[in-house]
Design a protein around this motif. Structure first.
Motif, PDB file in Angstrom:
ATOM      1  N   PRO A   3       0.816  -1.224   0.000  1.00  0.00           N
ATOM      2  CA  PRO A   3       0.000   0.000   0.000  1.00  0.00           C
ATOM      3  C   PRO A   3       0.851   1.276   0.000  1.00  0.00           C
ATOM      4  N   ARG A   4       1.973   1.233   0.669  1.00  0.00           N
ATOM      5  CA  ARG A   4       2.851   2.399   0.691  1.00  0.00           C
ATOM      6  C   ARG A   4       3.421   2.666  -0.703  1.00  0.00           C
ATOM      7  N   GLN A   5       3.800   1.608  -1.411  1.00  0.00           N
ATOM      8  CA  GLN A   5       4.343   1.768  -2.761  1.00  0.00           C
ATOM      9  C   GLN A   5       3.272   2.273  -3.727  1.00  0.00           C
ATOM     10  N   VAL A   6       2.066   1.754  -3.591  1.00  0.00           N
ATOM     11  CA  VAL A   6       0.972   2.214  -4.450  1.00  0.00           C
ATOM     12  C   VAL A   6       0.669   3.674  -4.162  1.00  0.00           C
ATOM     13  N   ARG A   7       0.609   4.023  -2.895  1.00  0.00           N
ATOM     14  CA  ARG A   7       0.338   5.408  -2.518  1.00  0.00           C
ATOM     15  C   ARG A   7       1.413   6.349  -3.078  1.00  0.00           C
ATOM     16  N   ARG A   8       2.664   5.926  -3.012  1.00  0.00           N
ATOM     17  CA  ARG A   8       3.761   6.742  -3.526  1.00  0.00           C
ATOM     18  C   ARG A   8       3.688   6.858  -5.048  1.00  0.00           C
ATOM     19  N   ALA A   9       3.381   5.764  -5.722  1.00  0.00           N
ATOM     20  CA  ALA A   9       3.270   5.798  -7.180  1.00  0.00           C
ATOM     21  C   ALA A   9       2.139   6.724  -7.623  1.00  0.00           C
ATOM     22  N   VAL A  10       1.012   6.666  -6.917  1.00  0.00           N
ATOM     23  CA  VAL A  10      -0.118   7.543  -7.252  1.00  0.00           C
ATOM     24  C   VAL A  10       0.268   8.994  -7.030  1.00  0.00           C
ATOM     25  N   ARG A  11       0.921   9.272  -5.923  1.00  0.00           N
ATOM     26  CA  ARG A  11       1.320  10.654  -5.632  1.00  0.00           C
ATOM     27  C   ARG A  11       2.295  11.182  -6.679  1.00  0.00           C
ATOM     28  N   LEU A  12       3.290  10.380  -7.058  1.00  0.00           N
ATOM     29  CA  LEU A  12       4.267  10.810  -8.057  1.00  0.00           C
ATOM     30  C   LEU A  12       3.617  11.004  -9.430  1.00  0.00           C
ATOM     31  N   THR A  13       2.703  10.119  -9.770  1.00  0.00           N
ATOM     32  CA  THR A  13       2.014  10.239 -11.057  1.00  0.00           C
ATOM     33  C   THR A  13       1.157  11.497 -11.095  1.00  0.00           C
ATOM     34  N   ARG A  14       0.454  11.748 -10.014  1.00  0.00           N
ATOM     35  CA  ARG A  14      -0.392  12.942  -9.946  1.00  0.00           C
ATOM     36  C   ARG A  14       0.460  14.208 -10.033  1.00  0.00           C
ATOM     37  N   GLU A  15       1.597  14.200  -9.381  1.00  0.00           N
ATOM     38  CA  GLU A  15       2.478  15.370  -9.428  1.00  0.00           C
ATOM     39  C   GLU A  15       3.080  15.563 -10.823  1.00  0.00           C
ATOM     40  N   ALA A  16       3.384  14.467 -11.514  1.00  0.00           N
ATOM     41  CA  ALA A  16       3.999  14.568 -12.831  1.00  0.00           C
ATOM     42  C   ALA A  16       3.035  15.134 -13.863  1.00  0.00           C
ATOM     43  N   ASP A  17       1.816  14.621 -13.899  1.00  0.00           N
ATOM     44  CA  ASP A  17       0.835  15.093 -14.882  1.00  0.00           C
ATOM     45  C   ASP A  17      -0.565  14.896 -14.312  1.00  0.00           C
ATOM     46  N   HIS A  18      -1.067  15.941 -13.707  1.00  0.00           N
ATOM     47  CA  HIS A  18      -2.359  15.870 -13.009  1.00  0.00           C
ATOM     48  C   HIS A  18      -3.507  15.567 -13.976  1.00  0.00           C
TER      49      HIS A  18
END
Length: 64
Positions: A3-18
């Protein structure tokens, strides 16, 4: 850990291209709903085909 890795991936993806994140998220949700509806429909048709007299042209005519 996952869950921590998924949460981090979602956060990074959102920051890269919302905008792309929103588009992909919406399309995945729509695809999931579409799959669920089609599975329910197929299940309904299979059950209807297995009960004699409930499905037009079903087993009631051929199984006699």
């Amino acid at each position: 850990m996952l869950p921590r890795q998924v949460r981090r991936a979602v956060r990074l993806t959102r920051e890269a291209d919302h905008r792309a994140f929103g588009t992909v998220s919406l399309s995945e949700i729509v695809q999931g709903v579409t799959r669920a509806v089609s599975l329910i429909t197929v299940n309904f048709l299979l059950v209807g085909a297995s009960v004699p007299g409930t499905f037009p042209g079903g087993c009631a005519r051929r199984c006699r």
